[in-house]
Design a protein around this motif. Structure first.
Motif, PDB file in Angstrom:
ATOM      1  N   ILE A  67     -44.226  -4.090 -80.854  1.00  0.00           N
ATOM      2  CA  ILE A  67     -45.170  -4.320 -82.465  1.00  0.00           C
ATOM      3  C   ILE A  67     -44.486  -3.491 -83.560  1.00  0.00           C
ATOM      4  O   ILE A  67     -44.416  -4.121 -84.127  1.00  0.00           O
ATOM      5  N   GLY A  68     -43.466  -2.679 -82.644  1.00  0.00           N
ATOM      6  CA  GLY A  68     -42.486  -1.898 -83.757  1.00  0.00           C
ATOM      7  C   GLY A  68     -41.957  -2.873 -84.174  1.00  0.00           C
ATOM      8  O   GLY A  68     -41.556  -2.797 -85.692  1.00  0.00           O
ATOM      9  N   LEU A  69     -41.299  -3.088 -83.291  1.00  0.00           N
ATOM     10  CA  LEU A  69     -39.952  -4.147 -83.916  1.00  0.00           C
ATOM     11  C   LEU A  69     -40.267  -5.111 -84.424  1.00  0.00           C
ATOM     12  O   LEU A  69     -39.280  -5.701 -85.420  1.00  0.00           O
ATOM     13  N   LYS A  70     -41.390  -5.833 -83.736  1.00  0.00           N
ATOM     14  CA  LYS A  70     -41.530  -7.154 -84.553  1.00  0.00           C
ATOM     15  C   LYS A  70     -42.323  -6.329 -86.135  1.00  0.00           C
ATOM     16  O   LYS A  70     -42.430  -7.579 -86.676  1.00  0.00           O
ATOM     17  N   GLY A  71     -43.333  -5.956 -85.847  1.00  0.00           N
ATOM     18  CA  GLY A  71     -44.745  -6.098 -87.083  1.00  0.00           C
ATOM     19  C   GLY A  71     -43.904  -4.287 -87.986  1.00  0.00           C
ATOM     20  O   GLY A  71     -44.371  -5.683 -89.563  1.00  0.00           O
ATOM     21  N   GLY A  72     -43.176  -4.224 -87.425  1.00  0.00           N
ATOM     22  CA  GLY A  72     -42.760  -2.823 -88.206  1.00  0.00           C
ATOM     23  C   GLY A  72     -43.947  -1.676 -89.298  1.00  0.00           C
ATOM     24  O   GLY A  72     -45.482  -2.077 -89.088  1.00  0.00           O
ATOM     25  N   ARG A  73     -43.612  -1.040 -89.983  1.00  0.00           N
ATOM     26  CA  ARG A  73     -44.419  -0.390 -90.602  1.00  0.00           C
ATOM     27  C   ARG A  73     -45.661  -0.575 -91.348  1.00  0.00           C
ATOM     28  O   ARG A  73     -46.953  -0.153 -90.766  1.00  0.00           O
ATOM     29  N   PRO A  74     -45.649  -1.550 -91.935  1.00  0.00           N
ATOM     30  CA  PRO A  74     -46.846  -2.419 -92.727  1.00  0.00           C
ATOM     31  C   PRO A  74     -47.996  -3.012 -91.058  1.00  0.00           C
ATOM     32  O   PRO A  74     -49.141  -2.115 -91.963  1.00  0.00           O
ATOM     33  N   LEU A  75     -47.213  -3.362 -90.348  1.00  0.00           N
ATOM     34  CA  LEU A  75     -48.838  -4.156 -89.515  1.00  0.00           C
ATOM     35  C   LEU A  75     -49.462  -2.412 -88.712  1.00  0.00           C
ATOM     36  O   LEU A  75     -50.344  -2.582 -88.504  1.00  0.00           O
ATOM     37  N   LEU A  76     -48.708  -1.213 -88.711  1.00  0.00           N
ATOM     38  CA  LEU A  76     -49.093   0.010 -88.321  1.00  0.00           C
ATOM     39  C   LEU A  76     -50.398   0.414 -88.883  1.00  0.00           C
ATOM     40  O   LEU A  76     -51.498   0.999 -88.678  1.00  0.00           O
ATOM     41  N   THR A  77     -49.771   0.900 -90.261  1.00  0.00           N
ATOM     42  CA  THR A  77     -50.342   0.868 -91.411  1.00  0.00           C
ATOM     43  C   THR A  77     -51.684   0.502 -91.682  1.00  0.00           C
ATOM     44  O   THR A  77     -52.658   1.385 -92.141  1.00  0.00           O
ATOM     45  N   LYS A  78     -51.482  -0.896 -91.516  1.00  0.00           N
ATOM     46  CA  LYS A  78     -52.624  -1.864 -91.759  1.00  0.00           C
ATOM     47  C   LYS A  78     -53.196  -1.807 -90.277  1.00  0.00           C
ATOM     48  O   LYS A  78     -54.487  -2.047 -90.916  1.00  0.00           O
ATOM     49  N   TYR A  79     -54.033  -2.146 -89.136  1.00  0.00           N
ATOM     50  CA  TYR A  79     -53.673  -2.097 -88.403  1.00  0.00           C
ATOM     51  C   TYR A  79     -54.116  -0.910 -86.673  1.00  0.00           C
ATOM     52  O   TYR A  79     -54.836  -1.320 -86.272  1.00  0.00           O
ATOM     53  N   GLY A  80     -53.486  -0.179 -87.257  1.00  0.00           N
ATOM     54  CA  GLY A  80     -53.482   0.738 -86.873  1.00  0.00           C
ATOM     55  C   GLY A  80     -54.628   2.011 -86.466  1.00  0.00           C
ATOM     56  O   GLY A  80     -55.261   2.181 -85.065  1.00  0.00           O
ATOM     57  N   LYS A  81     -55.056   1.989 -87.188  1.00  0.00           N
ATOM     58  CA  LYS A  81     -55.876   2.362 -87.251  1.00  0.00           C
ATOM     59  C   LYS A  81     -57.529   2.217 -86.588  1.00  0.00           C
ATOM     60  O   LYS A  81     -58.899   3.107 -85.619  1.00  0.00           O
ATOM     61  N   TYR A  82     -57.101   0.981 -85.407  1.00  0.00           N
ATOM     62  CA  TYR A  82     -58.667  -0.111 -84.717  1.00  0.00           C
ATOM     63  C   TYR A  82     -58.124   0.588 -83.460  1.00  0.00           C
ATOM     64  O   TYR A  82     -58.803   0.213 -82.610  1.00  0.00           O
ATOM     65  N   LEU A  83     -56.922   1.551 -83.073  1.00  0.00           N
ATOM     66  CA  LEU A  83     -56.500   1.191 -82.237  1.00  0.00           C
ATOM     67  C   LEU A  83     -56.342   3.277 -81.796  1.00  0.00           C
ATOM     68  O   LEU A  83     -55.199   3.875 -81.482  1.00  0.00           O
ATOM     69  N   ARG A  84     -57.289   4.008 -83.515  1.00  0.00           N
ATOM     70  CA  ARG A  84     -56.608   5.536 -83.191  1.00  0.00           C
ATOM     71  C   ARG A  84     -55.927   5.593 -83.652  1.00  0.00           C
ATOM     72  O   ARG A  84     -55.257   7.192 -83.315  1.00  0.00           O
ATOM     73  N   ILE A  85     -54.316   4.408 -84.190  1.00  0.00           N
ATOM     74  CA  ILE A  85     -53.406   5.001 -84.409  1.00  0.00           C
ATOM     75  C   ILE A  85     -53.052   5.944 -86.250  1.00  0.00           C
ATOM     76  O   ILE A  85     -54.003   4.815 -87.059  1.00  0.00           O
ATOM     77  N   THR A  86     -53.644   7.108 -86.225  1.00  0.00           N
ATOM     78  CA  THR A  86     -53.667   7.408 -87.418  1.00  0.00           C
ATOM     79  C   THR A  86     -52.748   7.178 -88.196  1.00  0.00           C
ATOM     80  O   THR A  86     -51.032   8.275 -87.326  1.00  0.00           O
ATOM     81  N   GLU A  87     -52.532   7.520 -89.867  1.00  0.00           N
ATOM     82  CA  GLU A  87     -51.304   7.474 -89.856  1.00  0.00           C
ATOM     83  C   GLU A  87     -50.473   9.033 -89.908  1.00  0.00           C
ATOM     84  O   GLU A  87     -48.892   9.244 -89.668  1.00  0.00           O
ATOM     85  N   SER A  88     -51.193  10.562 -89.478  1.00  0.00           N
ATOM     86  CA  SER A  88     -50.633  11.860 -88.645  1.00  0.00           C
ATOM     87  C   SER A  88     -49.905  10.978 -87.920  1.00  0.00           C
ATOM     88  O   SER A  88     -49.265  11.898 -88.024  1.00  0.00           O
ATOM     89  N   LYS A  89     -50.643  10.499 -87.219  1.00  0.00           N
ATOM     90  CA  LYS A  89     -49.961  10.385 -85.541  1.00  0.00           C
ATOM     91  C   LYS A  89     -48.045  10.356 -85.297  1.00  0.00           C
ATOM     92  O   LYS A  89     -47.843  10.072 -85.143  1.00  0.00           O
ATOM     93  N   LEU A  90     -48.717   9.081 -86.763  1.00  0.00           N
ATOM     94  CA  LEU A  90     -47.130   8.058 -86.931  1.00  0.00           C
ATOM     95  C   LEU A  90     -46.027   8.886 -87.581  1.00  0.00           C
ATOM     96  O   LEU A  90     -45.409   8.724 -87.100  1.00  0.00           O
ATOM     97  N   GLN A  91     -46.809   9.465 -88.473  1.00  0.00           N
ATOM     98  CA  GLN A  91     -45.245  10.662 -89.178  1.00  0.00           C
ATOM     99  C   GLN A  91     -44.865  11.557 -88.140  1.00  0.00           C
ATOM    100  O   GLN A  91     -44.177  11.924 -88.788  1.00  0.00           O
ATOM    101  N   LEU A  92     -45.391  12.208 -87.467  1.00  0.00           N
ATOM    102  CA  LEU A  92     -45.285  13.221 -86.239  1.00  0.00           C
ATOM    103  C   LEU A  92     -45.023  11.562 -85.103  1.00  0.00           C
ATOM    104  O   LEU A  92     -43.472  12.758 -85.115  1.00  0.00           O
ATOM    105  N   ALA A  93     -45.102  10.829 -84.847  1.00  0.00           N
ATOM    106  CA  ALA A  93     -44.092  10.273 -83.929  1.00  0.00           C
ATOM    107  C   ALA A  93     -42.273   9.978 -84.643  1.00  0.00           C
ATOM    108  O   ALA A  93     -41.210  10.169 -84.106  1.00  0.00           O
ATOM    109  N   ASP A  94     -42.799   9.776 -85.859  1.00  0.00           N
ATOM    110  CA  ASP A  94     -41.356   9.397 -86.525  1.00  0.00           C
ATOM    111  C   ASP A  94     -40.326  10.667 -86.783  1.00  0.00           C
ATOM    112  O   ASP A  94     -39.709  10.679 -86.727  1.00  0.00           O
ATOM    113  N   ARG A  95     -41.106  11.364 -87.263  1.00  0.00           N
ATOM    114  CA  ARG A  95     -40.318  12.948 -88.035  1.00  0.00           C
ATOM    115  C   ARG A  95     -39.626  13.463 -85.727  1.00  0.00           C
ATOM    116  O   ARG A  95     -38.535  13.584 -86.371  1.00  0.00           O
TER     117      ARG A  95
END
Length: 213
Positions: free
Chosen positions: A80-108
């Motif tokens: 999902i990360g490989l094919k959709g990239g960050r824009p996909l996660l930012t747009k639809y991640g909230k429906y799976l409780r993937i918040t921006e703060s969680k993504l940033q933590l994983a990124d760091r």
């Protein structure tokens, strides 16, 4: 009204009760694919089933199956990360409780430790579920990602399953201590891994010194 945590917990319990090992595999796959089904319920309840002794399930068996489930779910998140990239996660991640703060933590975490973050993060709260996404976005080597994920998932699955075996019918008491359990298990596994690494380095150093002499 039934709470979300209780609903998800009951779903995981019914899954394992009905399907045994397949239930463990499906539950752990969903969790690692960023579906909010906590492994803190899946694996301890699996341990309770082992404690009952009414099936052919064993602690080693649920550990391996749980780790394979983690691997499958993590591969889904990776692609999902490989094919959709960050824009996909930012747009639809909230429906799976993937918040921006969680993504940033994983990124760091991934940027700081690179591929090794995939291995280490499997015993850390929050990060373990989402680390596959930045790994996919960064196009981490797939073989290395799969090996690190499986190896890193083994101790987590084992410890949670073992806790379920030891608690027996009282396994449900962990429901109110998810975050505390995350920290305890994570610290415990990291200490064990650190000790093994230390002994390996010490042994290698002694071997090298003996060669020089």
């Amino acid at each position: 009204m039934i709470s979300v945590v209780e609903f998800v917990s009951n779903f995981a319990i019914n899954l394992i009760s009905s399907l045994g090992y397949w239930g463990v595999l499906i539950g752990m796959t969903l969790e690692s694919a960023c579906i909010p089904i906590p492994s803190e319920i899946i694996m301890p309840f699996s341990g309770f089933v082992v404690w009952q002794g009414n099936t052919n399930m064993t602690l080693i068996g649920i550990t391996i199956v749980g780790a394979f489930g983690n691997l499958i779910g993590s591969l889904i998140a990776y692609f999902i990360g490989l094919k959709g990239g960050r824009p996909l996660l930012t747009k639809y991640g909230k429906y799976l409780r993937i918040t921006e703060s969680k993504l940033q933590l994983a990124d760091r975490w991934f940027l700081r430790y690179g591929g090794e973050a995939v291995l280490i993060s499997r015993v850390l709260p929050v990060i373990r579920t989402f680390i596959s996404l930045p790994a996919g976005i960064a196009q981490m080597d797939l073989k290395k990602f799969a090996v690190y994920t499986f190896i890193g998932s083994l101790p987590w699955s084992f410890v949670l399953g073992y806790i379920g075996v030891q608690l027996g019918p009282n396994w449900e008491i962990i429901k109110g201590y998810f975050h505390i359990l995350d920290i305890i298990v994570g610290i415990g596994v990291l200490i064990i891994v650190g000790y093994l690494v230390y002994k390996y380095i010490e042994k290698k150093s002694i071997k090298n010194n003996s060669k020089e002499i």
